[in-house]
Motif scaffolding. Structure first.
Motif, PDB file in Angstrom:
ATOM      1  N   SER A   1      38.306  49.860  37.733  1.00 23.15           N
ATOM      2  CA  SER A   1      38.570  49.228  36.784  1.00 23.15           C
ATOM      3  C   SER A   1      37.864  49.894  35.073  1.00 23.15           C
ATOM      4  O   SER A   1      38.361  50.429  34.622  1.00 23.15           O
ATOM      5  CB  SER A   1      39.014  48.302  36.807  1.00 23.15           C
TER       6      SER A   1
ATOM      7  N   ALA B   1      41.274  51.268  33.374  1.00 22.77           N
ATOM      8  CA  ALA B   1      41.482  50.032  32.625  1.00 22.77           C
ATOM      9  C   ALA B   1      42.831  49.563  33.508  1.00 22.77           C
ATOM     10  O   ALA B   1      43.678  49.793  33.290  1.00 22.77           O
ATOM     11  CB  ALA B   1      41.090  49.860  31.487  1.00 22.77           C
ATOM     12  N   GLY B   2      42.798  48.921  34.481  1.00 25.60           N
ATOM     13  CA  GLY B   2      43.491  48.219  35.344  1.00 25.60           C
ATOM     14  C   GLY B   2      44.054  48.181  36.182  1.00 25.60           C
ATOM     15  O   GLY B   2      44.749  48.006  37.045  1.00 25.60           O
TER      16      GLY B   2
ATOM     17  N   GLN C   1      43.213  46.083  39.037  1.00 20.15           N
ATOM     18  CA  GLN C   1      44.045  45.056  39.612  1.00 20.15           C
ATOM     19  C   GLN C   1      44.715  44.709  40.018  1.00 20.15           C
ATOM     20  O   GLN C   1      45.156  44.049  40.967  1.00 20.15           O
ATOM     21  CB  GLN C   1      44.282  44.111  37.986  1.00 20.15           C
TER      22      GLN C   1
ATOM     23  N   THR D   1      48.413  41.546  35.297  1.00 20.00           N
ATOM     24  CA  THR D   1      46.755  41.405  34.075  1.00 20.00           C
ATOM     25  C   THR D   1      47.036  43.222  34.110  1.00 20.00           C
ATOM     26  O   THR D   1      46.357  43.113  33.650  1.00 20.00           O
ATOM     27  CB  THR D   1      46.251  40.950  35.500  1.00 20.00           C
TER      28      THR D   1
ATOM     29  N   HIS E   1      45.546  44.724  30.904  1.00 22.19           N
ATOM     30  CA  HIS E   1      44.653  45.097  30.874  1.00 22.19           C
ATOM     31  C   HIS E   1      44.968  47.569  30.634  1.00 22.19           C
ATOM     32  O   HIS E   1      44.186  48.052  29.011  1.00 22.19           O
ATOM     33  CB  HIS E   1      43.949  45.919  31.983  1.00 22.19           C
TER      34      HIS E   1
ATOM     35  N   ALA F   1      43.876  49.178  26.858  1.00 17.91           N
ATOM     36  CA  ALA F   1      43.351  49.928  26.335  1.00 17.91           C
ATOM     37  C   ALA F   1      43.766  51.145  26.061  1.00 17.91           C
ATOM     38  O   ALA F   1      42.936  52.322  25.197  1.00 17.91           O
ATOM     39  CB  ALA F   1      42.640  50.732  27.780  1.00 17.91           C
TER      40      ALA F   1
ATOM     41  N   VAL G   1      37.747  47.555  26.862  1.00 16.35           N
ATOM     42  CA  VAL G   1      38.882  47.141  27.630  1.00 16.35           C
ATOM     43  C   VAL G   1      38.428  47.511  29.184  1.00 16.35           C
ATOM     44  O   VAL G   1      39.192  46.469  30.252  1.00 16.35           O
ATOM     45  CB  VAL G   1      39.998  47.482  27.023  1.00 16.35           C
ATOM     46  N   HIS G   2      37.736  48.847  29.346  1.00 14.24           N
ATOM     47  CA  HIS G   2      37.671  49.275  30.192  1.00 14.24           C
ATOM     48  C   HIS G   2      35.800  47.873  31.192  1.00 14.24           C
ATOM     49  O   HIS G   2      36.474  47.541  32.017  1.00 14.24           O
ATOM     50  CB  HIS G   2      37.012  50.805  30.241  1.00 14.24           C
TER      51      HIS G   2
ATOM     52  N   TRP H   1      35.973  44.928  29.746  1.00 13.31           N
ATOM     53  CA  TRP H   1      36.449  43.464  30.093  1.00 13.31           C
ATOM     54  C   TRP H   1      37.466  43.417  31.505  1.00 13.31           C
ATOM     55  O   TRP H   1      37.358  42.840  32.529  1.00 13.31           O
ATOM     56  CB  TRP H   1      37.545  43.490  29.485  1.00 13.31           C
ATOM     57  N   SER H   2      38.005  45.097  31.860  1.00 11.63           N
ATOM     58  CA  SER H   2      38.519  45.048  33.261  1.00 11.63           C
ATOM     59  C   SER H   2      37.876  45.288  34.427  1.00 11.63           C
ATOM     60  O   SER H   2      38.175  44.457  35.251  1.00 11.63           O
ATOM     61  CB  SER H   2      39.641  46.412  32.645  1.00 11.63           C
TER      62      SER H   2
ATOM     63  N   ASP I   1      36.539  41.295  35.005  1.00  7.82           N
ATOM     64  CA  ASP I   1      38.042  40.925  35.580  1.00  7.82           C
ATOM     65  C   ASP I   1      37.783  41.130  36.689  1.00  7.82           C
ATOM     66  O   ASP I   1      38.396  40.426  37.488  1.00  7.82           O
ATOM     67  CB  ASP I   1      39.195  40.862  34.633  1.00  7.82           C
TER      68      ASP I   1
END
Length: 68
Positions: free
Chosen positions: A18, A22-23, A26, A34, A38, A42, A54-55, A57-58, A61
């Motif tokens: 992630s 990003a994502g 997940q 999710t 993400h 991003a 976002v990266h 946060w991802s 997470d």
């Protein structure tokens, strides 16, 4: 089967994924909706040079995900 604990090998790998896309972490964890959120966030925020948030946060997470 027990849910992965934060800091487990699977979560660390997902967090690294992630961090770069990003994502992706997940998605590796099997959380499709999710992951899409993400990735889309991003993509939108990179237009304002805030996609790196976002990266992070991802990655956070994915690293702290406990499962169900």
């Amino acid at each position: 089967m027990t849910a992965p604990a934060p800091g487990s090998t699977g979560n660390v790998i997902a967090a690294v994924c992630s961090f770069f896309v990003a994502g992706l972490g997940q998605l590796v964890q099997g959380r499709l909706f999710t992951a899409l959120i993400h990735f889309a966030a991003a993509a939108v925020l990179w237009f304002f040079l805030l996609g790196w948030l976002v990266h992070l946060w991802s990655a956070y997470d994915a690293a702290t995900y406990r499962g169900r």
